[in-house]
Design an enzyme around this catalytic site. Sequence first.
Site, short mmCIF file in Angstrom:
data_model
loop_
_atom_site.label_atom_id
_atom_site.label_comp_id
_atom_site.label_asym_id
_atom_site.label_seq_id
_atom_site.Cartn_x
_atom_site.Cartn_y
_atom_site.Cartn_z
N SER A 1 3.35 -2.20 10.38
CA SER A 1 4.80 -2.27 10.57
C SER A 1 5.41 -3.63 10.18
O SER A 1 6.32 -4.11 10.86
CB SER A 1 5.19 -1.88 11.99
OG SER A 1 4.82 -0.53 12.25
N GLY B 1 2.49 2.19 10.82
CA GLY B 1 3.46 3.28 10.67
C GLY B 1 4.18 3.64 11.96
O GLY B 1 4.87 4.66 12.02
N GLU C 1 -5.40 -4.95 10.72
CA GLU C 1 -4.36 -3.96 10.94
C GLU C 1 -4.64 -3.23 12.26
O GLU C 1 -5.45 -2.29 12.28
CB GLU C 1 -4.34 -2.94 9.80
CG GLU C 1 -4.02 -3.55 8.45
CD GLU C 1 -3.41 -2.51 7.51
OE1 GLU C 1 -2.33 -2.78 6.97
OE2 GLU C 1 -3.99 -1.43 7.33
N ASN D 1 0.87 -1.18 0.00
CA ASN D 1 0.00 0.00 0.00
C ASN D 1 0.90 1.22 0.00
O ASN D 1 1.51 1.54 1.01
CB ASN D 1 -0.90 -0.05 1.25
CG ASN D 1 -1.70 1.22 1.43
OD1 ASN D 1 -1.82 2.04 0.51
ND2 ASN D 1 -2.28 1.38 2.61
N HIS E 1 -9.44 1.24 5.05
CA HIS E 1 -8.16 1.42 5.73
C HIS E 1 -8.37 2.37 6.92
O HIS E 1 -9.15 3.32 6.83
CB HIS E 1 -7.12 1.98 4.76
CG HIS E 1 -5.74 1.97 5.33
ND1 HIS E 1 -5.31 2.93 6.23
CD2 HIS E 1 -4.72 1.10 5.18
CE1 HIS E 1 -4.07 2.64 6.58
NE2 HIS E 1 -3.69 1.54 5.97
N LYS F 1 0.11 4.30 -0.29
CA LYS F 1 -0.52 5.50 0.30
C LYS F 1 -0.29 6.71 -0.62
O LYS F 1 -0.25 6.55 -1.83
CB LYS F 1 0.01 5.71 1.73
CG LYS F 1 -0.13 4.44 2.57
CD LYS F 1 0.05 4.64 4.05
CE LYS F 1 -0.12 3.31 4.77
NZ LYS F 1 -0.04 3.43 6.21
N GLU G 1 -6.74 4.76 8.03
CA GLU G 1 -6.53 6.19 7.72
C GLU G 1 -7.76 6.78 7.06
O GLU G 1 -8.11 7.94 7.27
CB GLU G 1 -5.28 6.35 6.83
CG GLU G 1 -4.01 6.15 7.63
CD GLU G 1 -2.84 5.57 6.85
OE1 GLU G 1 -2.85 5.59 5.61
OE2 GLU G 1 -1.91 5.06 7.50
P1 PGA Z 1 2.86 0.23 7.73
O1 PGA Z 1 1.42 0.49 7.06
O2 PGA Z 1 3.38 -1.05 7.15
O3 PGA Z 1 3.68 1.43 7.32
O4 PGA Z 1 2.65 0.15 9.19
C1 PGA Z 1 0.52 -0.57 6.87
C2 PGA Z 1 -0.76 -0.06 6.30
O5 PGA Z 1 -1.16 1.06 6.64
O6 PGA Z 1 -1.40 -0.75 5.50
#
Ligand code: PGA
Length: 251
Positions: free
Chosen positions: A216, A179, A173, A20, A103, A22, A105
Amino acid sequence: MVKFKLDNRFMFFMSLVVGNWKMNFGIGESVRLVQEIVDKLNSKNEVAVCPPFVSLSAVADVVKGSIELGAQNIYQEESGAFTGEVSASMVKEVGCKYVIIGHSERRKYFDEDEFLNMKLQLAMKHSLVPIFCVGEGLEERSVGKQNDIVEGQLIKGLEGLKFTHEELVIAYEPVWAIGTGKTASANEAEEMHAFIRKVLKDNGFDSKVKLLYGGSVKPGNSIELMSQKNIDGSLVGGAALNAKDFLSIIN
Ligand code: PGA
């Protein structure tokens, strides 16, 4: 990675690794990154990348079926006067197999909780495979409410939907791991994945859908996570922006 799994019978199992990206990379950088991934890929695992909308077409030209393409979102209506939005049929036409829905976010910054069921319906109607994201926040986990939260998200999002295990992917997640560099331990992740399968089964859904872990995921932790019985792959954010790390997770 090919995983030897014990479900009802022995079977070989291929993982699904999804990057992803983003809001990173315009067309030039997207093409460079995906070209490197395609050139150096050496795995039987299924791989998909989800670049920003503007890069989808250019990335589709590079991957040409060698890896899959996914969108990061779709709007909850078919078409019309929704300035700035992108529809399910548009991302299907550009060559996407997958679309990330819900997601954390998008839930947080765009208040999307109410629209996720409509988005899932539309994606499936257009033969896209949604990667439906669920996961609890830190506060919710600290008071032991993670199962209630995830169950609620699943039931609300999937209400009324009919799908086989090839038509939906679910990504667990935990919000506190996205992140942040903090990862759920393999045990915590496996426990939640097993719980998700139970919720699917108890509610009459196909519980054999692929379940991805995200939050992560890095080269250093992916093997332990991916080797858990109920973890079928990963949804990778930060580490998917770097070909070396992403390839190391895939391979
Ligand atoms: P990350 O993001 O691997 O940077 O933690 C995962 C995601 O948001 O799908």
